[in-house]
Design a protein around this motif. Structure first.
Motif, PDB file in Angstrom:
ATOM      1  N   PHE A  26       0.862  -1.173   0.000  1.00 24.39           N
ATOM      2  CA  PHE A  26       0.000   0.000   0.000  1.00 24.39           C
ATOM      3  C   PHE A  26       0.906   1.234   0.000  1.00 24.39           C
ATOM      4  CE2 PHE A  26      -2.305  -3.409   2.177  1.00 24.39           C
ATOM      5  CZ  PHE A  26      -3.447  -3.471   1.394  1.00 24.39           C
ATOM      6  N   PRO A  27       1.093   1.850  -1.156  1.00 24.09           N
ATOM      7  CA  PRO A  27       2.061   2.944  -1.266  1.00 24.09           C
ATOM      8  C   PRO A  27       1.751   4.165  -0.414  1.00 24.09           C
ATOM      9  CG  PRO A  27       1.500   2.061  -3.430  1.00 24.09           C
ATOM     10  CD  PRO A  27       0.557   1.450  -2.452  1.00 24.09           C
ATOM     11  N   SER A  28       0.503   4.327  -0.007  1.00 23.30           N
ATOM     12  CA  SER A  28       0.143   5.500   0.794  1.00 23.30           C
ATOM     13  C   SER A  28      -0.985   5.142   1.740  1.00 23.30           C
ATOM     14  CB  SER A  28      -0.297   6.658  -0.105  1.00 23.30           C
ATOM     15  OG  SER A  28      -1.557   6.366  -0.698  1.00 23.30           O
ATOM     16  N   ARG A  29      -1.237   6.029   2.697  1.00 19.99           N
ATOM     17  CA  ARG A  29      -2.367   5.841   3.599  1.00 19.99           C
ATOM     18  C   ARG A  29      -3.671   5.772   2.819  1.00 19.99           C
ATOM     19  NH1 ARG A  29      -5.848  10.329   6.456  1.00 19.99           N
ATOM     20  NH2 ARG A  29      -6.153  10.579   4.205  1.00 19.99           N
ATOM     21  N   ASP A  30      -3.806   6.594   1.777  1.00 20.69           N
ATOM     22  CA  ASP A  30      -5.040   6.611   1.004  1.00 20.69           C
ATOM     23  C   ASP A  30      -5.261   5.287   0.279  1.00 20.69           C
ATOM     24  OD1 ASP A  30      -5.393   9.144   1.926  1.00 20.69           O
ATOM     25  OD2 ASP A  30      -5.402  10.124  -0.029  1.00 20.69           O
ATOM     26  N   ASP A  31      -4.184   4.663  -0.179  1.00 18.63           N
ATOM     27  CA  ASP A  31      -4.328   3.348  -0.820  1.00 18.63           C
ATOM     28  C   ASP A  31      -4.839   2.308   0.177  1.00 18.63           C
ATOM     29  OD1 ASP A  31      -3.336   3.852  -3.535  1.00 18.63           O
ATOM     30  OD2 ASP A  31      -1.436   4.253  -2.551  1.00 18.63           O
TER      31      ASP A  31
END
Length: 232
Positions: A56-61
């Motif tokens: 998950f590259p980011s929190r949003d992902d």
């Protein structure tokens, strides 16, 4: 790389992604979506943050993955309840099943319910991949209406939709290829938001001191919305 190796690696990757999401749900329950942190999730799992970023590259992902899972979970629960009731033969029973499925899932998963039906997470914009999972519950309701055999056009005269609302809903019907007329969509939205509003009020303590426990009130509301929908 052999097919067996690839399959084993894919399975291991899927299992770790599942563990990451499970840990993230625990963080949702403890701290809320606004405080969700990839670093905190990585620490709980004993992973390096850089390793988690590969999933998950980011929190949003990660939030998107949790949102999609939640929509699919409640959608699957609702679809099974509607299917079991044979909506073409028993549309009112199917509507009851839909409502009970939503409430039951929400009470079992209050933090996930809050994630998808509560206050928006500041700074997060839901991507297009959340739309189809989101639509499973309202489409189940529209299926009940379509299969009910009643006249979906609704009454004319004083009960007809005002022009601006009718045009607004016609745009929704056309944009989504819905096979229900605007009056039926208006009643569906009225019933849908009413039921989810009661579930949210119950879940977050807004009914304390009035109709808590809310079992009888919920049943009453379900039946009155069924009357509005014209379900026999």
């Amino acid at each position: 790389m052999t097919g067996a190796t690839r399959t084993a690696r894919d399975r291991a990757r899927a299992e770790l992604a599942h563990e990451i999401k499970s840990a993230a749900r625990r963080h949702l329950a403890a701290q809320g979506a606004q405080q969700l942190s990839l670093r905190a999730v990585a620490r709980e799992l004993g992973m390096a943050s850089s390793a988690l970023y590969r999933y998950f590259p980011s929190r949003d992902d990660l939030l998107t993955a949790l949102i999609v899972d939640a929509y699919n979970a409640v959608g699957e629960r609702v679809e099974h309840a509607v299917e079991a009731a044979a909506p073409a033969e028993h549309p009112r029973v199917a509507w009851r099943g839909l409502c009970q499925a939503v409430r039951g899932w929400a009470r079992e998963h209050p933090h996930e319910y809050a994630l998808i039906y509560g206050s928006p997470v500041p700074g997060y914009q839901a991507p297009e991949q959340t739309l189809a999972p989101f639509a499973r519950v309202p489409f189940a309701l529209l299926r009940i209406l379509r299969d009910s055999g009643r006249d979906l056009a609704g009454p004319s005269g004083a009960s007809a939709l005002p022009g601006p609302l009718a045009a607004q809903l016609q745009t929704v019907v056309d944009a989504n290829g819905l096979d229900v007329p605007p009056p039926a969509l208006a009643r569906a939205l009225f019933a849908w938001t009413g039921v989810f509003g009661i579930v949210g009020f119950e879940l977050f303590g807004q009914l304390a001191g009035s109709v808590d426990p809310a079992d009888r009130f919920f049943e009453y509301a379900v039946e009155r919305h069924a009357d509005l929908l014209g379900l026999d």
